[in-house]
Write a protein that holds these residues in place. Sequence first.
Motif, short mmCIF file in Angstrom:
data_model
loop_
_atom_site.label_atom_id
_atom_site.label_comp_id
_atom_site.label_asym_id
_atom_site.label_seq_id
_atom_site.Cartn_x
_atom_site.Cartn_y
_atom_site.Cartn_z
N HIS A 580 -15.21 1.26 7.37
CA HIS A 580 -15.10 1.85 5.87
C HIS A 580 -16.35 1.54 5.48
O HIS A 580 -17.13 0.63 5.85
CB HIS A 580 -14.18 1.29 5.39
N CYS A 615 -15.45 5.36 -0.50
CA CYS A 615 -15.76 4.95 1.24
C CYS A 615 -16.69 6.02 1.54
O CYS A 615 -16.69 7.10 1.58
CB CYS A 615 -14.39 4.97 1.95
N TRP A 617 -18.36 5.53 4.66
CA TRP A 617 -18.13 5.99 6.42
C TRP A 617 -17.06 6.63 6.80
O TRP A 617 -15.88 6.23 6.42
CB TRP A 617 -18.21 4.54 7.25
N PHE A 618 -17.27 7.93 7.24
CA PHE A 618 -16.02 8.88 7.47
C PHE A 618 -14.99 8.25 8.50
O PHE A 618 -15.34 7.77 9.49
CB PHE A 618 -16.52 10.13 8.08
N CYS A 619 -13.58 8.03 7.78
CA CYS A 619 -12.96 6.95 8.83
C CYS A 619 -11.55 7.76 9.00
O CYS A 619 -10.85 7.21 9.57
CB CYS A 619 -12.84 5.87 7.68
N HIS A 623 -10.46 10.84 4.30
CA HIS A 623 -11.68 9.73 3.94
C HIS A 623 -12.38 10.47 2.57
O HIS A 623 -12.54 9.40 1.76
CB HIS A 623 -12.65 10.00 5.11
N MET A 626 -10.56 8.58 -0.24
CA MET A 626 -10.55 7.15 -0.19
C MET A 626 -11.54 6.49 -1.33
O MET A 626 -12.66 6.42 -1.02
CB MET A 626 -10.91 6.62 1.30
CU1 CUA Z 1 -12.69 4.75 4.48
CU2 CUA Z 1 -14.02 6.40 4.89
#
Ligand code: CUA
Length: 636
Positions: A580, A615, A617-619, A623, A626
């Motif tokens: 993340h 967030c 960072w693609f999670c 995402h 987030m």
């Molecule tokens: Cu956690 Cu993107």
Amino acid sequence: MSDDKVKDKGRGEQHLDNPGRRRFLGATATVGALGMAGATGAGLLLGGNRAKAGSSERLEKMDVPPGDLDEYYGFWSGGHSGEVRVYGVPSMREIMRIPVFNHCSASGWGMTDESKRIMGDSYRFTNGDAHHPHVSYTDGSHDGRYLFINDKANTRVARIRLDIFKTDKMVTVPNAQAIHGLRLQKAPRTGYVFANAEYIVPQPNDGRDLDDPENYWTLWSAIDGETMEVKWQVLVDGNLDNMDADYTGKYAASTCYNSDKAVTLEGKMASERDWVVVFNIERIEKAVEEGNYRTIGDSDVPVVDGRKGSEVTRYVPVPQNPHGLNTSTDGKYFIAAGKLSPTVTMIEIDKLDDLFEGRLDDERDVVAAEPELGLGPLHTTYDGRGNAYTTVYIDSQVVKWNMDRAVRHWNGEDVDYIIQKLDVHYQPGHNHATLAESKDADGKWLFSLNKFSKDRFLPVGPLHAENDQMIDISGDEMKLVKDTPTFAEPHDAVIVRRDQIETTQIWKRDDPYFAETIEMAKADDVDVERDNKVIRDGDKVRVYMTSIAPNFGLNKFTVKEGDEVTVVVTNMDSVEDLSHGFCVVDHGVSMEVSPKQTASITFTAGKPGVYWYYCNWFCHALHMEMAGRMLVEARS
Ligand code: CUA
Ligand code: K7E
């Protein structure tokens, strides 16, 4: 093909290939460094030949099909971008960038509390100049614990942990200015990290002797690779440039130019001889042990006098303005490149005991040979089969030559030592072969790190990419197989086998990297793995939250304008690759939080209002969702 045929072919190519450029460069080369600069510029205008990559068989060898892994890790310094880049070799896919002396928008290096602690006071510098990356050793083989690298710009040395590929220690070297050459003790273990300071300065550099270069000196430093403390320093004559250590742990050697202490370019080229300084590590340690040292200024690091005539060093005269110094992987020679001289000097390591014990008539008696290779020799690498490869900057070539034959030729035998000269594009600095800084050199791939790319890539305006060229050296003949554009400016690289590095894919919760942050949480009675809490402490606010895709543990928190806010995020996803991020809009706040990592960042809350954090960072499929709000209240 026999070596001789290859050699003839190489020479033939040298003359046929764009004679205008070659002749021009050759004619101006002899006038020295000013000529070098001129030749480079003119070479760019006159050039225009394109070497085409070779046969499909060659391409197959370097092919790493999708889904397959590379055989080697290549660590490239990032020059004045201040970072380290990691390539898979032979595919030359860039796998990772490791921020070191720079600041990184993506990972938050230079912004997070953890990175600031590591960088210490020097985090205020956002630049660095990283030249020489080296992987730690046990008994002359890479052991994959650490990578060390210098910062010429701000006089630092950093360590990267190779289990997590993160910088974990950084030290500013006292009494020194501009750490350039950097090498590691190879045996029995690293051990010492040896660091050259390039520039001469007053000692101490506190305003005295400002314009009195007679009283300027530079230092050679030994840093403990485990603690990253500077253990001792040695005062030397001249400017130290590049260095290397031997395979026994006894000696190290450095090229040293400007023996006449000039501060102008003309002056720095005036003397006909400079030196390779040889350091006797046992004798230096003994001097320190016996209290035979002084300290300089505020620093309490022992400084041993190693100037000409001292017991701990020897000054071997070599042609003026030498540059690279590379230990041959058979452990026999320190090989110093001539730069302004077309030669390299081979110093026989086995004779160094005699040199220090005074059993030689002349310091030059340690010179095993001084073969002539071409114009502007800078750096040498090895294939583990007795051959050396030296870059010649002005000729724009890599010269393959045989060390044993060079020595026999020097001793009067009628043998040819040059095996092949290969054109590279253009003006190479370092070159580096697979495993060629260890006794395991395997002679498979060689990289020529070229300073100019000129016409090799799509034009991108006045600033060009550099060109790191990959050369197949597994056969008798060097074959150019790939061009790799690089951004400013890898000076050097080190390539190790993939089995020599063992990484951790998910953070261990007790990692010292964020231990201080966990301590802070404990003092706040917070368990970062579970608690989502806001702690107010005067004008300081500490916000603790977890992250589990696609949620932060807090979807809002409230602070006051001007508060010093520390946000601590702990990623409780233990899935590999599920990183993340935490970014607060309009606050210059961004950091990476990888699986099971705790990361923290401190900033000042802005004007009253609503600020989203998200967030970055693609999670997860959610995402984008987030996110949360930081509510900033007015101060009443
Ligand atoms: Cu956690 Cu993107
Ligand atoms: Cu660029 Cu090793 Cu700093 Cu030579 S150094 S090129």
